[in-house]
Design a protein around this motif. Structure first.
Motif, mmCIF file in Angstrom:
data_model
loop_
_atom_site.group_PDB
_atom_site.id
_atom_site.type_symbol
_atom_site.label_atom_id
_atom_site.label_comp_id
_atom_site.label_asym_id
_atom_site.label_seq_id
_atom_site.Cartn_x
_atom_site.Cartn_y
_atom_site.Cartn_z
ATOM 1 N N THR A 443 64.479 2.619 103.346
ATOM 2 C CA THR A 443 63.072 2.414 103.022
ATOM 3 C C THR A 443 62.321 3.725 103.213
ATOM 4 O O THR A 443 62.789 4.643 103.881
ATOM 5 N N THR A 485 56.466 -0.011 105.037
ATOM 6 C CA THR A 485 55.008 0.048 104.906
ATOM 7 C C THR A 485 54.604 1.143 103.924
ATOM 8 O O THR A 485 53.708 0.957 103.091
ATOM 9 N N ASP A 487 56.421 2.162 101.448
ATOM 10 C CA ASP A 487 56.796 1.662 100.123
ATOM 11 C C ASP A 487 55.748 0.679 99.595
ATOM 12 O O ASP A 487 55.415 0.695 98.399
ATOM 13 N N CYS A 488 55.239 -0.179 100.466
ATOM 14 C CA CYS A 488 54.216 -1.137 100.044
ATOM 15 C C CYS A 488 52.920 -0.421 99.652
ATOM 16 O O CYS A 488 52.276 -0.771 98.663
ATOM 17 N N GLU A 491 52.734 1.124 96.142
ATOM 18 C CA GLU A 491 52.502 0.264 94.987
ATOM 19 C C GLU A 491 51.063 0.372 94.473
ATOM 20 O O GLU A 491 50.783 0.039 93.320
ATOM 21 N N VAL A 510 51.908 -5.760 106.292
ATOM 22 C CA VAL A 510 53.308 -5.813 105.869
ATOM 23 C C VAL A 510 54.083 -6.807 106.729
ATOM 24 O O VAL A 510 54.864 -7.626 106.219
#
Length: 515
Positions: A443, A485, A487-488, A491, A510
């Motif tokens: 991640t 986190t 990666d989220c 977005e 998250v």
């Protein structure tokens, strides 16, 4: 589980799978099907598209033949180029006989049709490399090296490697000068250790791990495993009938007048991650600056020296307070002085619960690493270090390139020797335990390449340790959630705009939405 293996370990796993009933033919068919499925995810449809599949003589070439057949079945137009000779392995010959000739796949020998092959390569939609796989060692023979150079320099179409880019050693990550350079590599069954080394990792394009049906039981030996959602079971639960004392007491020894933000970020992250009580021990100006931003923390003001770092009284100030904490985080923005060294060594000698060392805590440890053996640290391993490669270099005396060339081995050997949990940060962060187990995290993204990200990670790991997670569990959870986190956030936010403080603030959201 998702394993990371050497070439020899992969061969052994395949042999074991064959003995357990998954034949080499079935594995090859599964590999071709898995590659086709992944290819469709990238290009959506193969119909009326052209493909050149470069096939070697071994099983990797057989994988390419199966993939070409599946492309043709769905309306694509593949051309199989046998780069040196026709298949020689038994299972590859089986699929050559099955799918080539008699109106089957279009094929050609590169040695007989060099000009035709180069024209096809420049005009096709996708080039697929299935020449060597895990079997490659040494140097590429001149004619094939020339072909790969031509592709790398002249072909702008999508390039895919099956299992390992041809010209790369799957175990060591050594790259020949003319190695095939793909946009994406479809790793089969397990990740190959060499592809995760640096600089090889940057050479392989996007790495995608594909299941070919080999069971976990077939992997008797492996280098490491990828961590994933399974680590989430170690998140300390929140009981309905509970109070702040049930969720740990963390002492964060961090910050100086030069590095106020490091203390703020690590303290805030620990609170956001669920610690019941977080106490920051730092010089008075830092405590005074941070308190309005983080009123939930408790503060132990320390006297500062003339340069704004904790002074000679710091260890004495904390001497009678250590026993009240369930974990200590030490080093974020602390500074490197004789007094902070004394403080660091005092904590390592006298605190028998988890200690998480980051940044200057690690740099100070490098001045006297033997202090790790001057306290049995209680039962098991209670020290977590979180170095980036340069800090690890100072700690071990190894060069940057030595470390990056085999991050798994270097982290493992250090952890075994010094009875620590090592979190070697960077792309594909490596987490090694004293018993020889190694984990790799996938991640995270380039948004984390910013000062302060490590402080947040330290706060997260220390928070879980303070709440009662075993130190290894805390490290795995911290690294995974820290990256997840990011990666989220990616977005909805540009990578360049992700701030370490955003990671701390977004972490509870998250965690709320975890599976």
């Amino acid at each position: 589980m998702k394993y990371i293996v050497t070439a020899q370990q992969m061969k052994k796993a395949e042999e074991n799978a064959d003995r357990k009933g998954l034949s080499f033919s079935a594995m090859m068919d599964n590999a071709g099907a898995a590659c086709f499925k992944q290819l469709i995810k990238i290009i959506e449809d193969v119909k009326d598209k052209t493909f050149v599949v470069l096939c070697g003589r071994g099983n990797n070439g057989g994988d390419g033949i199966v993939l070409a057949h599946k492309i043709k079945e769905k309306g694509g137009m593949p051309l199989c180029i046998f780069v040196s000779d026709l298949p020689s392995s038994a299972v590859a010959r089986e699929y050559y006989s099955k799918y080539c000739g008699n109106g089957g796949l279009n094929t050609a020998l590169y040695t007989h049709h060099e000009d035709v092959v180069k024209k096809a390569l420049t005009n096709c939609d996708v080039i697929i490399d299935s020449v060597f796989g895990i079997g490659f060692v040494g140097e590429t023979e001149p004619k094939l090296a020339s072909l790969f150079r031509f592709i790398n320099n002249n072909c702008d179409n999508l390039k895919v490697s099956i299992d390992v880019p041809s010209g790369i050693n799957a175990t060591t990550g050594e790259i020949t000068e003319s190695a095939f350079r793909p946009d994406v590599t479809f790793m089969l069954g397990a990740a190959k250790k060499g592809l995760l080394s640096h600089p090889c990792f940057d050479f392989c394009g996007d790495l995608v791990l594909l299941d070919v049906g080999i069971s976990d039981e077939s992997y008797e030996d492996y280098e490491a495993v990828f961590i994933g959602e399974e680590v989430l079971k170690h998140i300390p639960p929140r009981k309905k009938n509970s109070h702040k004392g049930d969720y740990g007491k963390l002492l964060n020894i961090a910050g100086s007048e030069c590095y106020i933000g490091a203390a703020l970020l690590s303290t805030k992250a620990a609170l956001k991650c669920g610690t019941g009580l977080v106490t920051l021990a730092s010089v008075k100006n830092v405590c005074r600056s941070i308190a309005p931003a983080v009123p939930e923390a408790i503060y132990i003001p320390l006297y500062a020296d003339a340069d704004g770092f904790a002074d000679s009284e710091s260890a004495e100030t904390l001497k009678n307070k250590l026993g009240g904490f369930s974990a200590v985080a030490l080093g974020c923005g602390l500074g490197i002085t004789a007094h902070t060294r004394t403080l660091t060594e005092f904590v390592l000698r006298n605190f028998n619960r988890p200690v998480i060392l980051d940044a200057d805590g690690i740099n100070l440890l490098s001045l006297n690493i033997n202090v790790l053996k001057e306290n049995d640290r209680g039962s098991g391993c209670n020290t977590v270090i979180t170095p980036h490669p340069m800090e690890f270099s100072r700690l071990t005396g190894m060069s940057f390139s030595e470390i990056q060339g085999d991050r798994i081995r270097q982290a493992r050997e250090f952890s075994v020797k010094w009875n620590t949990i090592t979190v070697l940060k960077g792309v594909n962060t490596v987490i090694a335990a004293p018993d020889g187990r190694v984990f790799v995290n996938i991640t995270g993204n380039a948004g984390l390449a910013k000062g302060g990200s490590g402080d947040v990670l330290t706060g997260i790991i220390a928070s879980f340790a303070a709440q009662g997670a075993e130190p290894l569990e805390a490290a795995l959870l911290g690294v995974y959630l820290h990256g997840l986190t990011a990666d989220c956030l990616a977005e909805s936010v540009a990578l360049s705009g992700i701030m370490p403080s955003d990671i701390a603030d977004y972490l509870p959201i998250v965690m709320k939405n975890l599976p």
